[in-house]
Motif scaffolding. Structure first.
Motif, PDB file in Angstrom:
ATOM      1  N   TRP A 198       0.828  -1.201   0.000  1.00 20.22           N
ATOM      2  CA  TRP A 198       0.000   0.000   0.000  1.00 20.22           C
ATOM      3  C   TRP A 198       0.865   1.255   0.000  1.00 20.22           C
ATOM      4  CZ3 TRP A 198      -4.127  -1.292  -2.050  1.00 20.22           C
ATOM      5  CH2 TRP A 198      -4.819  -2.451  -1.707  1.00 20.22           C
ATOM      6  N   VAL A 199       2.008   1.208   0.677  1.00 22.88           N
ATOM      7  CA  VAL A 199       2.933   2.346   0.652  1.00 22.88           C
ATOM      8  C   VAL A 199       3.419   2.577  -0.773  1.00 22.88           C
ATOM      9  CG1 VAL A 199       5.210   3.155   1.377  1.00 22.88           C
ATOM     10  CG2 VAL A 199       3.654   2.155   3.058  1.00 22.88           C
ATOM     11  N   ALA A 200       3.837   1.515  -1.427  1.00 23.54           N
ATOM     12  CA  ALA A 200       4.331   1.640  -2.805  1.00 23.54           C
ATOM     13  C   ALA A 200       3.256   2.218  -3.719  1.00 23.54           C
ATOM     14  CB  ALA A 200       4.791   0.279  -3.323  1.00 23.54           C
ATOM     15  N   LEU A 201       2.024   1.744  -3.576  1.00 22.68           N
ATOM     16  CA  LEU A 201       0.951   2.210  -4.446  1.00 22.68           C
ATOM     17  C   LEU A 201       0.526   3.639  -4.120  1.00 22.68           C
ATOM     18  CD1 LEU A 201      -1.117  -1.085  -4.706  1.00 22.68           C
ATOM     19  CD2 LEU A 201       0.292  -0.017  -6.484  1.00 22.68           C
ATOM     20  N   ILE A 202       0.534   4.013  -2.848  1.00 15.31           N
ATOM     21  CA  ILE A 202       0.206   5.395  -2.482  1.00 15.31           C
ATOM     22  C   ILE A 202       1.260   6.347  -3.034  1.00 15.31           C
ATOM     23  CG2 ILE A 202       0.114   7.019  -0.539  1.00 15.31           C
ATOM     24  CD1 ILE A 202      -1.354   4.752   1.029  1.00 15.31           C
ATOM     25  N   LEU A 203       2.529   5.991  -2.891  1.00 16.95           N
ATOM     26  CA  LEU A 203       3.595   6.847  -3.422  1.00 16.95           C
ATOM     27  C   LEU A 203       3.483   6.972  -4.937  1.00 16.95           C
ATOM     28  CD1 LEU A 203       6.632   5.724  -1.242  1.00 16.95           C
ATOM     29  CD2 LEU A 203       5.338   7.857  -1.070  1.00 16.95           C
ATOM     30  N   ALA A 204       3.159   5.883  -5.602  1.00 13.11           N
ATOM     31  CA  ALA A 204       2.992   5.932  -7.064  1.00 13.11           C
ATOM     32  C   ALA A 204       1.776   6.780  -7.436  1.00 13.11           C
ATOM     33  CB  ALA A 204       2.858   4.522  -7.632  1.00 13.11           C
ATOM     34  N   ARG A 212      -8.408   5.173  -6.569  1.00 13.87           N
ATOM     35  CA  ARG A 212      -7.234   4.778  -7.358  1.00 13.87           C
ATOM     36  C   ARG A 212      -6.653   3.454  -6.891  1.00 13.87           C
ATOM     37  NH1 ARG A 212      -3.023   8.037 -10.001  1.00 13.87           N
ATOM     38  NH2 ARG A 212      -2.030   6.508 -11.327  1.00 13.87           N
ATOM     39  N   LEU A 213      -6.721   3.201  -5.576  1.00  5.99           N
ATOM     40  CA  LEU A 213      -6.123   2.002  -5.001  1.00  5.99           C
ATOM     41  C   LEU A 213      -7.193   0.927  -4.798  1.00  5.99           C
ATOM     42  CD1 LEU A 213      -3.908   3.771  -2.320  1.00  5.99           C
ATOM     43  CD2 LEU A 213      -3.240   3.006  -4.593  1.00  5.99           C
ATOM     44  N   ALA A 214      -7.541   0.269  -5.869  1.00  6.89           N
ATOM     45  CA  ALA A 214      -8.580  -0.766  -5.816  1.00  6.89           C
ATOM     46  C   ALA A 214      -8.238  -1.815  -4.766  1.00  6.89           C
ATOM     47  CB  ALA A 214      -8.727  -1.420  -7.188  1.00  6.89           C
ATOM     48  N   GLY A 215      -9.210  -2.095  -3.908  1.00  4.59           N
ATOM     49  CA  GLY A 215      -9.039  -3.150  -2.922  1.00  4.59           C
ATOM     50  C   GLY A 215      -8.545  -2.691  -1.563  1.00  4.59           C
ATOM     51  N   VAL A 216      -8.129  -1.445  -1.424  1.00  4.39           N
ATOM     52  CA  VAL A 216      -7.660  -0.978  -0.118  1.00  4.39           C
ATOM     53  C   VAL A 216      -8.868  -0.656   0.752  1.00  4.39           C
ATOM     54  CG1 VAL A 216      -7.455   1.495  -0.693  1.00  4.39           C
ATOM     55  CG2 VAL A 216      -5.999   0.513   1.072  1.00  4.39           C
ATOM     56  N   SER A 217      -8.829  -1.100   2.005  1.00  2.70           N
ATOM     57  CA  SER A 217      -9.908  -0.777   2.936  1.00  2.70           C
ATOM     58  C   SER A 217      -9.694   0.635   3.482  1.00  2.70           C
ATOM     59  CB  SER A 217      -9.944  -1.774   4.093  1.00  2.70           C
ATOM     60  OG  SER A 217      -8.792  -1.607   4.913  1.00  2.70           O
ATOM     61  N   GLN A 218     -10.753   1.221   3.970  1.00  8.86           N
ATOM     62  CA  GLN A 218     -10.671   2.562   4.551  1.00  8.86           C
ATOM     63  C   GLN A 218      -9.680   2.561   5.716  1.00  8.86           C
ATOM     64  OE1 GLN A 218     -14.458   4.196   5.684  1.00  8.86           O
ATOM     65  NE2 GLN A 218     -13.549   5.962   6.698  1.00  8.86           N
ATOM     66  N   LYS A 219      -9.745   1.524   6.544  1.00 13.34           N
ATOM     67  CA  LYS A 219      -8.852   1.418   7.699  1.00 13.34           C
ATOM     68  C   LYS A 219      -7.395   1.343   7.262  1.00 13.34           C
ATOM     69  CE  LYS A 219      -7.778  -1.518  11.650  1.00 13.34           C
ATOM     70  NZ  LYS A 219      -8.092  -2.745  12.382  1.00 13.34           N
ATOM     71  N   MET A 220      -7.104   0.516   6.267  1.00 19.66           N
ATOM     72  CA  MET A 220      -5.723   0.347   5.816  1.00 19.66           C
ATOM     73  C   MET A 220      -5.194   1.625   5.170  1.00 19.66           C
ATOM     74  SD  MET A 220      -2.985  -1.355   5.693  1.00 19.66           S
ATOM     75  CE  MET A 220      -3.564  -2.846   6.435  1.00 19.66           C
ATOM     76  N   LEU A 221      -6.025   2.279   4.363  1.00 17.87           N
ATOM     77  CA  LEU A 221      -5.593   3.522   3.731  1.00 17.87           C
ATOM     78  C   LEU A 221      -5.302   4.584   4.788  1.00 17.87           C
ATOM     79  CD1 LEU A 221      -4.988   5.184   1.231  1.00 17.87           C
ATOM     80  CD2 LEU A 221      -7.432   5.644   1.002  1.00 17.87           C
ATOM     81  N   THR A 222      -6.187   4.706   5.760  1.00 21.02           N
ATOM     82  CA  THR A 222      -5.992   5.687   6.831  1.00 21.02           C
ATOM     83  C   THR A 222      -4.727   5.391   7.620  1.00 21.02           C
ATOM     84  OG1 THR A 222      -8.363   6.081   7.003  1.00 21.02           O
ATOM     85  CG2 THR A 222      -7.020   6.682   8.912  1.00 21.02           C
ATOM     86  N   GLN A 223      -4.522   4.135   8.015  1.00 22.30           N
ATOM     87  CA  GLN A 223      -3.327   3.758   8.782  1.00 22.30           C
ATOM     88  C   GLN A 223      -2.052   4.016   7.985  1.00 22.30           C
ATOM     89  OE1 GLN A 223      -3.954  -0.367   9.813  1.00 22.30           O
ATOM     90  NE2 GLN A 223      -5.031   0.136  11.696  1.00 22.30           N
ATOM     91  N   THR A 224      -2.082   3.671   6.712  1.00 24.38           N
ATOM     92  CA  THR A 224      -0.887   3.840   5.874  1.00 24.38           C
ATOM     93  C   THR A 224      -0.572   5.312   5.676  1.00 24.38           C
ATOM     94  OG1 THR A 224      -1.402   1.751   4.763  1.00 24.38           O
ATOM     95  CG2 THR A 224       0.206   3.191   3.701  1.00 24.38           C
TER      96      THR A 224
END
Length: 147
Positions: A37-43, A72-84
């Motif tokens: 998720w870090v890699a995809l958020i940075l991209a 943009r980040l298909a499949g990421v949960s709200q919790k995971m996106l927020t934590q990341t």
């Protein structure tokens, strides 16, 4: 023995960082940046790739709203996106800006430190996309050779 300042201690530690050592703090950073998720958020914050959202300009990093990142980040949960995003903000890779509108607008953007990592992560993403067929073929060959 003279007392060292915090800056002197950090400078000495920087010289001594070795991720191959179990107690090295740089391992925590490697753990963080190797997360998918870090890699995809940075991209995504770097606006690379052919799948830009409507209104997104090509060629450079830009601020994105939480909802844009989520789409943009298909499949990421709200919790995971927020934590990341929180962990990236804590590490100084991403900055969070709040604009007092109705409703409140929150955007995320790469910092200078994040920009320095962005190119590396973008290249890894591109490598994975370019070589996925080879990897899949190798997996099939390997799995077929198992008893």
């Amino acid at each position: 023995m003279p007392t060292k300042t915090a800056a002197q201690k950090r400078a000495q530690a920087k010289v001594e960082y070795d991720a191959f050592l179990a107690e090295c703090p740089s391992r925590q950073l490697l753990d963080r940046i190797s997360d998918k998720w870090v890699a995809l958020i940075l991209a995504a914050l770097g606006s690379d790739g052919p799948h830009r959202t409507r209104g997104e300009r090509a060629g450079g990093p830009r601020a994105m709203r939480y909802s844009e990142l989520s789409r943009r980040l298909a499949g990421v949960s709200q919790k995971m996106l927020t934590q990341t995003l929180r962990s990236l903000e804590r590490d100084g890779l991403v900055t969070r800006s709040v604009t007092p509108t109705v409703p409140i607008t929150v955007t995320y953007e790469l910092t200078e430190l994040g920009l320095s990592l962005h190119q590396v992560m973008r290249d890894i993403k591109k490598w994975a996309e370019a070589h996925m067929n080879e990897v899949l073929a190798n997996r099939e060959e390997y799995d077929a050779s198992l008893p």
